[in-house]
Design an enzyme around this catalytic site. Structure first.
Site, PDB file in Angstrom:
ATOM      1  N   LYS A 219      18.350  -3.993  44.455  1.00  0.00           N
ATOM      2  CA  LYS A 219      18.155  -5.110  45.374  1.00  0.00           C
ATOM      3  C   LYS A 219      17.813  -6.373  44.592  1.00  0.00           C
ATOM      4  O   LYS A 219      16.930  -6.370  43.727  1.00  0.00           O
ATOM      5  CB  LYS A 219      17.032  -4.800  46.359  1.00  0.00           C
ATOM      6  CG  LYS A 219      17.336  -3.629  47.284  1.00  0.00           C
ATOM      7  CD  LYS A 219      18.409  -3.977  48.293  1.00  0.00           C
ATOM      8  CE  LYS A 219      18.607  -2.848  49.286  1.00  0.00           C
ATOM      9  NZ  LYS A 219      19.582  -3.183  50.342  1.00  0.00           N
ATOM     10  N   ASP A 248      22.660  -5.984  45.442  1.00  0.00           N
ATOM     11  CA  ASP A 248      22.633  -6.277  46.877  1.00  0.00           C
ATOM     12  C   ASP A 248      21.639  -7.398  47.156  1.00  0.00           C
ATOM     13  O   ASP A 248      20.429  -7.222  47.010  1.00  0.00           O
ATOM     14  CB  ASP A 248      22.236  -5.013  47.646  1.00  0.00           C
ATOM     15  CG  ASP A 248      22.295  -5.193  49.153  1.00  0.00           C
ATOM     16  OD1 ASP A 248      22.651  -6.290  49.611  1.00  0.00           O
ATOM     17  OD2 ASP A 248      21.996  -4.214  49.873  1.00  0.00           O
ATOM     18  N   GLU A 274      26.700  -7.400  46.812  1.00  0.00           N
ATOM     19  CA  GLU A 274      26.734  -7.091  48.244  1.00  0.00           C
ATOM     20  C   GLU A 274      26.000  -8.150  49.059  1.00  0.00           C
ATOM     21  O   GLU A 274      24.924  -8.619  48.666  1.00  0.00           O
ATOM     22  CB  GLU A 274      26.084  -5.725  48.442  1.00  0.00           C
ATOM     23  CG  GLU A 274      26.058  -5.212  49.857  1.00  0.00           C
ATOM     24  CD  GLU A 274      25.493  -3.796  49.910  1.00  0.00           C
ATOM     25  OE1 GLU A 274      24.970  -3.407  50.968  1.00  0.00           O
ATOM     26  OE2 GLU A 274      25.573  -3.084  48.882  1.00  0.00           O
ATOM     27  N   GLU A 301      27.392  -4.506  56.221  1.00  0.00           N
ATOM     28  CA  GLU A 301      26.161  -3.965  56.790  1.00  0.00           C
ATOM     29  C   GLU A 301      25.755  -4.707  58.063  1.00  0.00           C
ATOM     30  O   GLU A 301      25.278  -4.096  59.017  1.00  0.00           O
ATOM     31  CB  GLU A 301      25.035  -4.046  55.757  1.00  0.00           C
ATOM     32  CG  GLU A 301      23.683  -3.612  56.266  1.00  0.00           C
ATOM     33  CD  GLU A 301      22.596  -3.721  55.209  1.00  0.00           C
ATOM     34  OE1 GLU A 301      21.417  -3.640  55.574  1.00  0.00           O
ATOM     35  OE2 GLU A 301      22.928  -3.880  54.015  1.00  0.00           O
ATOM     36  N   ASP A 324      29.446   0.017  59.183  1.00  0.00           N
ATOM     37  CA  ASP A 324      28.417   1.011  59.494  1.00  0.00           C
ATOM     38  C   ASP A 324      28.561   1.432  60.953  1.00  0.00           C
ATOM     39  O   ASP A 324      28.511   0.591  61.852  1.00  0.00           O
ATOM     40  CB  ASP A 324      27.031   0.397  59.256  1.00  0.00           C
ATOM     41  CG  ASP A 324      25.903   1.412  59.351  1.00  0.00           C
ATOM     42  OD1 ASP A 324      26.076   2.436  60.033  1.00  0.00           O
ATOM     43  OD2 ASP A 324      24.839   1.164  58.750  1.00  0.00           O
ATOM     44  N   HIS A 351      27.935   1.387  54.750  1.00  0.00           N
ATOM     45  CA  HIS A 351      26.483   1.268  54.704  1.00  0.00           C
ATOM     46  C   HIS A 351      25.910   2.391  55.564  1.00  0.00           C
ATOM     47  O   HIS A 351      26.425   2.669  56.644  1.00  0.00           O
ATOM     48  CB  HIS A 351      26.050  -0.090  55.262  1.00  0.00           C
ATOM     49  CG  HIS A 351      24.570  -0.204  55.436  1.00  0.00           C
ATOM     50  ND1 HIS A 351      23.964  -0.073  56.670  1.00  0.00           N
ATOM     51  CD2 HIS A 351      23.581  -0.434  54.547  1.00  0.00           C
ATOM     52  CE1 HIS A 351      22.653  -0.221  56.531  1.00  0.00           C
ATOM     53  NE2 HIS A 351      22.393  -0.431  55.260  1.00  0.00           N
TER      54      HIS A 351
END
Length: 412
Positions: A219, A248, A274, A301, A324, A351
């Protein structure tokens, strides 16, 4: 002989789960509480369909209330008859003349639709006494297409084109069924949550490699850009060049910031970056994809529906599709979006807001029946103990689920 199962009652539950300190955190969602708005389809048999939509706690009760409203028309319906032409059912549910105003096709209402849709598929598979992946893989192309609502996307994918993709998939299907003996490759997202200190990220990365993972995610999205850059190069140094690393940002950056930071991250060789910026901004992602190439952009996502995915695909704004099934309108819309992605030659790597429970089934269908590549599937372990049939990872690979349904039954 087909077993008749009639939906007699809809029960909705607001389920929220605690997380360990720092788990689940990202640059935007700093204090998550993993939660599900759960739809139970009670029947005139011992079977119950279970569907979920994912939230981070606050507002989960609103999704539950929306499930109650949207699901009323399902009471009294026989599940096999319902699923024979579910594309029409999906259209009717998503285009409710009053509730549609609250979307349309996004937000609380669409999350509720996801939970309802996923419950229908779960119940359907249970009546057939097969795992969801097996039910889907065994469907004919015509039966798959009947599950889908093509309204608003036929400028990219018509029913006829979807049938052609699925019929082509039938020709080489047996070759791709080998995945059932090897299992689907996973990647570890729990390595690098945003609130984890550097030493924890390093240790987690080492443990992930020891467990057989060949890919992991970090992250990023700090207000101090240097923190992201330093952590990215640190994890690359820790695991070496043979391990795939994804970054991400969880929508934290503006377009200009995204360009600047990704260019600085390029040398640590991220497999993708991401959700770099606002998830509704198609043109910003298109501009970014061109500006930072060959670094690839992944997103999905927070993309809510087939229309937005259509636009991202048409704009060549993403290299990886992270649709997702607990964000869009459930399994039906997920399959449609996957077919659009196949036509555009964009891999689908979902996701897993469901923690991989449903998606372990869907990636098998995508690979075997649609012919999408078997790259890898996100793995997040934090809610395993709450599921009756939790996903199982061995040597970095998902074991093929054998339980009936979509693996969404909770421990009582």
């Amino acid at each position: 002989m087909m077993t008749s199962v009639v939906i007699k009652e809809i029960v909705v539950e607001d389920k929220r789960f605690p997380l360990d300190s720092g788990a689940g955190s990202d640059a935007v969602h700093t204090i998550p509480q993993y939660s599900y708005a759960v739809c139970y389809l009670k029947t005139d048999s011992p079977l119950t369909g279970v569907g979920i939509a994912f939230t981070l706690g606050s507002g989960n009760d609103l999704v539950c209330k929306a499930i109650e409203y949207l699901s009323e028309s399902l009471v009294g319906k026989e599940i096999n008859e319902l699923m024979a032409n579910f594309g029409t059912v999906f259209s009717q549910l998503s285009d409710s003349p009053t509730f549609r105003w609250l979307g349309p096709h996004k937000g609380i209402i669409h999350l509720a639709l996801a939970s309802i849709t996923n419950a229908c598929f779960d119940l359907w598979a249970k009546t057939k006494k097969v795992p969801l992946w097996k039910l889907l893989v065994d469907l004919s192309p015509e039966e798959v297409v009947n599950l889908l609502d093509f309204r608003y996307v036929e400028d990219l994918l018509t029913k006829e084109e979807a049938l052609e993709i699925l019929h082509q998939g039938q020709v080489t299907k047996s070759e791709r069924e080998k995945i059932l003996s090897t299992g689907y490759t996973g990647y570890d997202t729990s390595v690098g949550w945003f609130n984890y200190p550097d030493d924890v990220v390093v240790e987690n990365a080492k443990q992930a490699v020891a467990k057989g993972f060949k890919a992991m995610k970090l992250k990023v999205g700090s207000k101090d850009f240097s923190r992201d850059i330093n952590r990215a190069f640190l994890i690359r140094e820790t695991v070496g060049d043979d391990i795939t690393i994804m970054l991400d940002a969880n929508q934290q950056w503006t377009l200009h910031q995204s360009i600047e930071i990704i260019r600085q991250l390029k040398d640590m060789n991220p497999y993708w970056v991401e959700e770099p910026t606002d998830p509704d901004d198609v043109l910003a992602h298109q501009t970014l994809a061109r500006a930072v190439s060959p670094v690839k952009i992944a997103l999905g996502e927070h993309v809510p529906n087939k229309i937005m995915f259509k636009n991202f695909l048409q704009a060549n704004a993403m290299s990886f599709n992270q649709v997702d099934t607990v964000r869009v309108g459930g399994i039906s819309e997920f399959i449609l979006i996957s077919l659009m992605s196949k036509k555009c030659n964009v891999p689908v790597i979902p996701h897993v807001g469901d923690m991989g429970q449903i998606h372990q089934h869907l990636v098998l269908f995508n690979h075997i029946s649609i012919g999408l590549p078997d790259l890898f599937l996100e793995y997040i372990p934090h809610l395993r103990k709450y599921f009756k049939f939790p996903v199982t990872i061995s040597d970095g690979r998902y074991k093929v689920p054998e339980n009936y349904g979509s693996s969404c039954d909770f421990v009582e």
